[in-house]
Design a protein around this motif. Structure first.
Motif, PDB file in Angstrom:
ATOM      1  N   VAL A   5       0.855  -1.172   0.000  1.00  0.00           N
ATOM      2  CA  VAL A   5       0.000   0.000   0.000  1.00  0.00           C
ATOM      3  C   VAL A   5       0.896   1.228   0.000  1.00  0.00           C
ATOM      4  N   ASP A   6       0.555   2.118  -0.814  1.00  0.00           N
ATOM      5  CA  ASP A   6       1.348   3.335  -0.922  1.00  0.00           C
ATOM      6  C   ASP A   6       1.192   4.149   0.349  1.00  0.00           C
ATOM      7  N   TYR A   9       1.407   8.783   0.437  1.00  0.00           N
ATOM      8  CA  TYR A   9       0.374   9.781   0.680  1.00  0.00           C
ATOM      9  C   TYR A   9      -0.686   9.160   1.549  1.00  0.00           C
ATOM     10  N   LEU A  11      -4.338   9.330   3.718  1.00  0.00           N
ATOM     11  CA  LEU A  11      -5.678   9.854   3.502  1.00  0.00           C
ATOM     12  C   LEU A  11      -5.706  11.204   4.177  1.00  0.00           C
ATOM     13  N   ASP A  12      -5.364  12.188   3.426  1.00  0.00           N
ATOM     14  CA  ASP A  12      -5.167  13.512   4.006  1.00  0.00           C
ATOM     15  C   ASP A  12      -6.458  14.262   4.233  1.00  0.00           C
ATOM     16  N   HIS A 102     -14.719  -1.447   5.214  1.00  0.00           N
ATOM     17  CA  HIS A 102     -15.039  -0.508   4.131  1.00  0.00           C
ATOM     18  C   HIS A 102     -15.200  -1.233   2.802  1.00  0.00           C
ATOM     19  N   LEU A 103     -14.299  -2.162   2.549  1.00  0.00           N
ATOM     20  CA  LEU A 103     -14.372  -2.881   1.273  1.00  0.00           C
ATOM     21  C   LEU A 103     -15.631  -3.735   1.190  1.00  0.00           C
ATOM     22  N   LEU A 120     -17.395  -3.197 -10.563  1.00  0.00           N
ATOM     23  CA  LEU A 120     -16.820  -2.649  -9.338  1.00  0.00           C
ATOM     24  C   LEU A 120     -16.842  -3.703  -8.233  1.00  0.00           C
ATOM     25  N   ARG A 127      -9.823  -7.703  -4.525  1.00  0.00           N
ATOM     26  CA  ARG A 127      -8.952  -7.087  -3.517  1.00  0.00           C
ATOM     27  C   ARG A 127      -9.180  -7.733  -2.144  1.00  0.00           C
TER      28      ARG A 127
ATOM     29  N   ARG B  45       5.098   3.210  -3.654  1.00  0.00           N
ATOM     30  CA  ARG B  45       4.163   2.126  -3.903  1.00  0.00           C
ATOM     31  C   ARG B  45       4.834   1.124  -4.832  1.00  0.00           C
ATOM     32  N   LEU B 153     -16.482   5.074  -8.142  1.00  0.00           N
ATOM     33  CA  LEU B 153     -16.064   5.439  -6.789  1.00  0.00           C
ATOM     34  C   LEU B 153     -15.693   6.919  -6.715  1.00  0.00           C
ATOM     35  N   LEU B 173     -13.100   7.048   0.161  1.00  0.00           N
ATOM     36  CA  LEU B 173     -11.647   7.231   0.079  1.00  0.00           C
ATOM     37  C   LEU B 173     -10.929   5.958   0.534  1.00  0.00           C
ATOM     38  N   PHE B 174     -11.481   5.349   1.562  1.00  0.00           N
ATOM     39  CA  PHE B 174     -10.897   4.092   2.028  1.00  0.00           C
ATOM     40  C   PHE B 174     -10.900   3.048   0.908  1.00  0.00           C
ATOM     41  N   VAL B 175     -12.005   2.950   0.240  1.00  0.00           N
ATOM     42  CA  VAL B 175     -12.129   1.945  -0.817  1.00  0.00           C
ATOM     43  C   VAL B 175     -11.200   2.280  -1.978  1.00  0.00           C
ATOM     44  N   TYR B 177      -8.514   3.918  -1.811  1.00  0.00           N
ATOM     45  CA  TYR B 177      -7.166   3.681  -1.327  1.00  0.00           C
ATOM     46  C   TYR B 177      -6.776   2.219  -1.510  1.00  0.00           C
ATOM     47  N   GLU B 178      -7.734   1.332  -1.323  1.00  0.00           N
ATOM     48  CA  GLU B 178      -7.458  -0.095  -1.483  1.00  0.00           C
ATOM     49  C   GLU B 178      -7.297  -0.495  -2.942  1.00  0.00           C
ATOM     50  N   LEU B 179      -8.036   0.153  -3.807  1.00  0.00           N
ATOM     51  CA  LEU B 179      -8.078  -0.317  -5.190  1.00  0.00           C
ATOM     52  C   LEU B 179      -7.154   0.461  -6.118  1.00  0.00           C
ATOM     53  N   ALA B 180      -6.720   1.626  -5.647  1.00  0.00           N
ATOM     54  CA  ALA B 180      -5.886   2.454  -6.502  1.00  0.00           C
ATOM     55  C   ALA B 180      -4.515   1.829  -6.660  1.00  0.00           C
ATOM     56  N   SER B 181      -3.989   1.958  -7.848  1.00  0.00           N
ATOM     57  CA  SER B 181      -2.635   1.470  -8.083  1.00  0.00           C
ATOM     58  C   SER B 181      -2.056   2.221  -9.272  1.00  0.00           C
ATOM     59  N   ASP B 192      -6.041   5.751  -8.809  1.00  0.00           N
ATOM     60  CA  ASP B 192      -4.836   6.283  -8.177  1.00  0.00           C
ATOM     61  C   ASP B 192      -4.744   7.797  -8.365  1.00  0.00           C
ATOM     62  N   LEU B 195      -7.652   9.565  -6.571  1.00  0.00           N
ATOM     63  CA  LEU B 195      -7.454   9.625  -5.123  1.00  0.00           C
ATOM     64  C   LEU B 195      -6.477  10.736  -4.760  1.00  0.00           C
ATOM     65  N   ARG B 196      -5.401  10.804  -5.512  1.00  0.00           N
ATOM     66  CA  ARG B 196      -4.440  11.885  -5.307  1.00  0.00           C
ATOM     67  C   ARG B 196      -5.110  13.242  -5.446  1.00  0.00           C
ATOM     68  N   ASN B 199      -7.432  14.082  -2.616  1.00  0.00           N
ATOM     69  CA  ASN B 199      -6.612  14.467  -1.477  1.00  0.00           C
ATOM     70  C   ASN B 199      -6.078  15.875  -1.651  1.00  0.00           C
TER      71      ASN B 199
END
Lengths: 485, 541
Positions: A5-6, A9, A11-12, A102-103, A120, A127, B45, B153, B173-175, B177-181, B192, B195-196, B199
């Motif tokens: 996981v990146d 950044y 979750l700002d 959440h997922l 989706l 995931r 990442r 999303l 955002l949580f979701v 965050y999980e799926l972004a790449s 990805d 999400l950026r 943010n």
């Protein structure tokens, strides 16, 4: 960990540095300082709080956000990072649990509603499968594994009726489990939690109190399962110190009329065990069976009644170890039983959350909430017995989750939301007060387990067993007599 | 220029002389280049290490690609194709090219028959007399929304943010965050970047800018040029409008009575010079020889130091990019006298006619490509203001190429709508770029995508429909000019080099040429001349 996981950044969105108004029309300053980060820094995350807050659109749990924030800052998903402290591991686990919740909810959202998107849902489930395992990992990971599997079934349109392609449940409902597994799991469930005994003990105590002076007692049992409830009742009857010798007991077990061959066999088996046990302790017992109609409805005329017997109707529904019965079948049993003027009706059922009419996602979250409480309680009960819990989860909870999600999906969440104890009042049955002794017994029982369990008296005739803030099982007692015996 | 020649040949020849890394690059274009390109390591990442995960994602990409092909109505929906051909009255005209193009495709990358058939259809589509849209695949089948999960999303998340629904926004955002790449298929990448951007939008600018995606400005100049060239090679996103621009410059010159006038091009674009070698080469082969002097005045985009994410996509190159400065020597090798001048730090809104040193002795052609959308489209209407400045220069021709998407009608005030349109723009870019790079990861791909992703945070209203731009042009005193046969044919031939999902359209009404991806508009090119009739009145506008 499978997927990095990146963490460059965060979750700002809810960061304390939220100072930019990106546009005159969208002044974030007005919005963000709601949360005082400094004041909120506890370490535990309760998924149930999260689920609750998500079910309530207005609600916002500041603790949980603070936790997410602090955890997202400290989290590292890099498997090379072995130096992580135990405390951090707990945080990581908590954080991962949140991610899974959440997922799961997002996957449920993607399966229905205006924004339905099977693509989706598919991506989210991919995931999830990377993150969960039914056999290892944390509680939440195992729970999420079963939910993921159930959702996958819904996505593929098989909705709980799927074939053998799945991760865990594999289409083997309890019917496909080995008998030995079933019994072992039942034993474990009984040892690990008060779920099984709470219903049995409460019902049995009410029965004993209702038939104190009767010489002949006839119990009609809607779903006898392995029959263990009656072993403990007979035990109690023969060991009564005062009063007359043990009365004659007749048990009629209902059997499913449909293709459920195994069900008949099992009821016969239960009967044999009970007869043998009764003989061994000197309790007079006769055992009968009564078939439900092919659509599982109950015909009172099919029941053999004998004058002078005190009639007791026993109805245990959807407990962790019970199989599902349709609402029609239950309704026909309860309303049919009412016409027989029973001395006592004992009803134990799963407590459904208060959210009604929120469609599939609302019911899904309720279900997730419910099962996460069950998982949590089992873990708290015996933290070291991972394999034992895994067996209970595989044999009882997994199929129950799949079945439950399948039903709410097919009914689009519009399945009857009315609890049976509420419905039964409408039949004209009258509440019977739960005795002080009965209440004490329940408290005693629960006291044997983790202190997260609690017993509530709701109304005069209903007791609820809960885990922390979640109510799980409800036991209520009723009679058709005008005044209490 | 012969049409069948690949466009970039002279350029590549020239670069091979001057850029020593190029040969090895051409041998192994997909090596990740980890020797010199380390910035991406710091992005934090890592690639998905789990083999299963990687497989499943690659599997996704394959599925999407297959869907894309099969969803093409030409293949899956023969009636619509036949119908479309009938409307154009000359279906046969499209077919002689079939076997030829099919053959060429096979030779090039060994693709099968399906692509050949589609290529033939494309020829039909591109027919000059065709109606304003390419084949009827702008319906659902050609551009399946269902597969675009990232938008499902991102858009609700933007809505939640707009409505200040904290719980909901946080959940999404949580979701995400999980799926972004940053790797994987276009959806993962879109998630990805999205999400950026979300943010970035809601948090402090400085922190986000520090960890933003790779952009032009952060690259090393040689790599930057290589990325651009690679992108031109695999995607017509810019190659197509540049080709049309160059050909229409030739068209305008051919219409000028005096062949010996100097040529002056005002370059307001995003090609960073890459488009000009081809033009110079064409000029050198022109009958009567090149103009005595070719001047290119480059209006460089003004970099904003504080907020890189707010810049116009593709407009800012890295410091030290020397492509333009090397153009004169390239021109010299073709016996063309080329002068390059740059207007630095001149925001378009402040550009004055006086800054452009043009003389009446030269043929001035203005080439505005993918830059003008940075200007405010109303309150104040900087776009029209700027077009007036251009008009006052009295150019012999103006080439305007822009993204062709409707902007939100509600003055850009509606954050959610605006965001979803930006996301849609980026989706087209990422989806087409994924095909262009055949789903393979490379740093060239990443930098182009990172640059495109600025669209999500760009300050201006990214896009405005073609009609609106044309309206503005006419309002300030220009009249539309039809592209000549050579330009159209050249563009059509160029497009055949690329993925089958690319299509072009020629508008009968206004003469614009459109570029389409999977039946959806991407960009348009238009050619304009001064409207002499309303010349006197123009001041009153």
């Amino acid at each position: 960990m499978a997927m990095a996981v990146d963490n460059t950044y965060e979750l700002d969105l809810f960061g304390s540095s939220t100072t930019t108004a990106f546009d005159e029309d969208h002044n974030w300053k007005e919005w963000s300082p709601v949360v005082d980060w400094e004041a909120l820094s506890c370490d535990q995350i309760d998924y149930q709080d999260l689920i609750e807050s998500m079910m309530d659109d207005q609600g916002l749990d500041l603790d949980e956000i603070a936790n997410e924030k602090s955890n997202s800052g400290s989290i590292s998903m890099d498997s090379a990072d072995d130096t992580m402290l135990v405390d951090d591991e707990a945080k990581v686990d908590n954080f991962k649990g949140l991610r899974l919740v959440h997922l799961l909810i997002a996957a449920a959202e993607a399966l229905t509603g205006a924004n339905k998107s099977s693509e989706l849902a598919r991506v989210i489930l991919i995931r999830l499968k990377e993150l969960v395992s039914p056999n290892g990992g944390t509680n939440m990971e195992r729970l999420a594994a079963y939910f993921t599997d159930a959702l996958q079934g819904l996505l593929e349109g098989s909705g709980g009726r799927h074939g053998n392609r799945h991760l865990i449940t594999n289409g083997h409902g309890r019917d496909n489990h080995l008998q030995a597994d079933l019994l072992a799991a039942l034993q474990l469930l009984q040892d690990m939690s008060p779920y099984v005994n709470f219903g049995h003990f409460t019902a049995n105590q009410a029965i004993l109190e209702a038939v104190t002076h009767d010489r002949r007692i006839h119990i009609v049992d809607y779903d006898i399962m392995e029959g263990i409830q009656w072993a403990s009742l007979m035990q109690a009857m023969v060991s009564r110190k005062e009063g007359p010798p043990a009365p004659h007991l007749r048990i009629t077990a209902l059997t499913r009329g449909g293709p459920g061959r195994r069900s008949i066999w099992s009821v016969q088996e239960a009967g044999r065990h009970l007869m043998a046990y009764a003989a061994s302790i000197g309790q007079p017992l006769s055992f009968n069976q009564c078939r439900l109609d092919s659509d599982e409805t109950f015909r009172p005329s099919a029941l053999k009644l004998v004058k002078g017997e005190a009639l007791v109707i026993n109805c245990m529904l959807h407990l962790p170890h019970f199989s599902y019965r349709t609402a029609n079948s239950v309704a026909s049993f309860l309303s049919g039983a009412k016409t027989l003027n029973p001395r006592l009706v004992t009803l134990v059922e799963e407590e459904v959350g208060p959210i009604i009419g929120r469609g599939f996602v609302g019911r899904f979250m309720d279900s997730l909430h419910h099962f996460s409480a069950v998982y949590d309680s089992l873990e708290a009960g015996c933290p070291m017995e991972g394999r034992a819990r895994a067996l209970v989860e595989r044999v009882f909870l997994g199929p129950q989750i799949a079945g439950s999600l399948g039903r709410i999906y097919r009914s689009e969440g519009e399945e009857e939301g009315c609890p049976w104890w509420d419905w039964i009042g409408g039949l004209g049955l009258k509440p019977v007060n739960i005795s002080f002794a009965n209440h004490c017994q329940a408290k005693l029982l629960v006291g044997l387990f983790n202190d997260g369990y609690r017993v509530e008296e709701l109304g005069s005739n209903r007791m609820v067993l809960g885990w922390k803030s979640r109510r799980l099982l409800s036991a209520s007692i009723w009679t058709s007599y005008d005044s209490e015996f | 220029m012969t049409i069948e020649e690949p466009e970039s040949n002279p350029l590549l020849d020239w670069l091979e002389d001057s850029v020593s890394f190029l040969p090895s690059f051409l041998d192994d274009p997909y090596s990740s280049g980890d020797v010199w390109w380390d910035e991406n390591r710091n992005l934090g990442r890592d690639l998905i290490s789990d083999a299963n995960a990687a497989t499943s994602i690659i599997g996704d990409a394959d599925t999407v690609a297959v869907d894309g092909v099969s969803a093409n109505p030409v293949v899956s929906d023969p009636p619509s194709f036949v119908d479309a051909s009938k409307k154009r009255k000359a279906p046969e005209e499209g077919f002689p090219g079939t076997s030829q193009s099919q053959q060429r495709r096979k030779n090039r990358n060994g693709v099968g028959e399906n692509e050949g058939i589609v290529a033939a259809a494309k020829k039909g589509v591109g027919n000059r007399k065709s109606a304003n849209k390419p084949t009827g695949n702008n319906g659902n089948n050609g551009y399946n929304k269902e597969g675009r999960w990232a938008e499902q999303l991102l858009n609700p998340c933007a809505t939640a943010i707009g409505a200040r629904n904290l719980t909901r926004a946080q959940h999404l955002l949580f979701v995400l965050y999980e799926l972004a790449s940053p790797t994987g298929d276009a959806n993962h990448r879109l998630a990805d970047h999205g999400l950026r951007a979300l943010n970035h939008i809601v948090s402090s600018t400085t922190s986000s800018a520090a960890v933003g995606p790779i952009t032009f400005a952060s690259t090393e100049p040689k790599f930057f040029q290589r990325s651009l060239l690679k992108f031109y090679e695999v995607s017509p996103w810019f190659a197509f409008p540049n080709k049309i621009a160059n050909d229409s410059i030739l068209q305008i010159l051919a219409q000028e009575p005096e062949k010996t006038r100097n040529l002056h091009i005002l370059d307001i674009g995003v090609s960073h010079g890459v488009q000009w070698p081809t033009l110079l080469e064409a000029l050198s082969r022109r009958s009567g020889g090149p103009p005595p002097l070719v001047r290119i005045t480059v209006v460089a985009a003004a970099a904003t130091e504080t907020d890189q994410m707010g810049e116009t996509p593709f407009s800012i190159g890295p410091p030290g990019d020397s492509f333009y400065s090397r153009l004169p020597s390239f021109a010299k090798s073709m016996n063309i006298n080329l002068q390059i001048s740059r207007l630095e730090n001149q925001p378009l809104q402040n550009l004055k006619a006086e800054s452009i040193k043009n003389s009446p002795e030269e043929t001035l052609i203005i080439c505005a490509q993918f830059r003008l959308h940075h200007l405010n489209h109303n309150t104040p209407d900087e776009r029209t203001q700027f077009l007036r400045v251009i008009r006052s220069l009295e150019p012999k021709g103006v080439i305007l190429s822009e993204n062709n998407m409707e902007c939100s009608r509600s003055n850009g005030g509606d954050f959610t709508t605006g965001f979803s349109r930006r996301v849609e723009y980026l989706w087209r870019f990422l989806d087409s770029t994924s095909s262009a790079f055949k789903g393979k990861e490379s740093d060239e791909r990443r930098v182009m995508e990172g640059e495109a992703a600025k669209a999500l945070t760009n300050h201006g209203e990214m896009n405005e429909g073609k009609e609106k731009w044309c309206e503005r042009m006419r309002a300030v005193g220009f009249v539309g000019e039809v592209f000549d046969e050579d330009a159209i044919d050249g563009a059509r031939t160029l497009l055949r080099k690329y993925d089958n999902n690319w299509e072009m359209s020629v508008e009968e009404k206004d003469g614009c040429v459109g570029l389409w991806w999977k039946g959806q508009p991407v960009s348009f090119c238009s050619l304009w001349k001064l409207d002499i009739k309303i010349d006197e009145n123009s001041e009153q506008l």
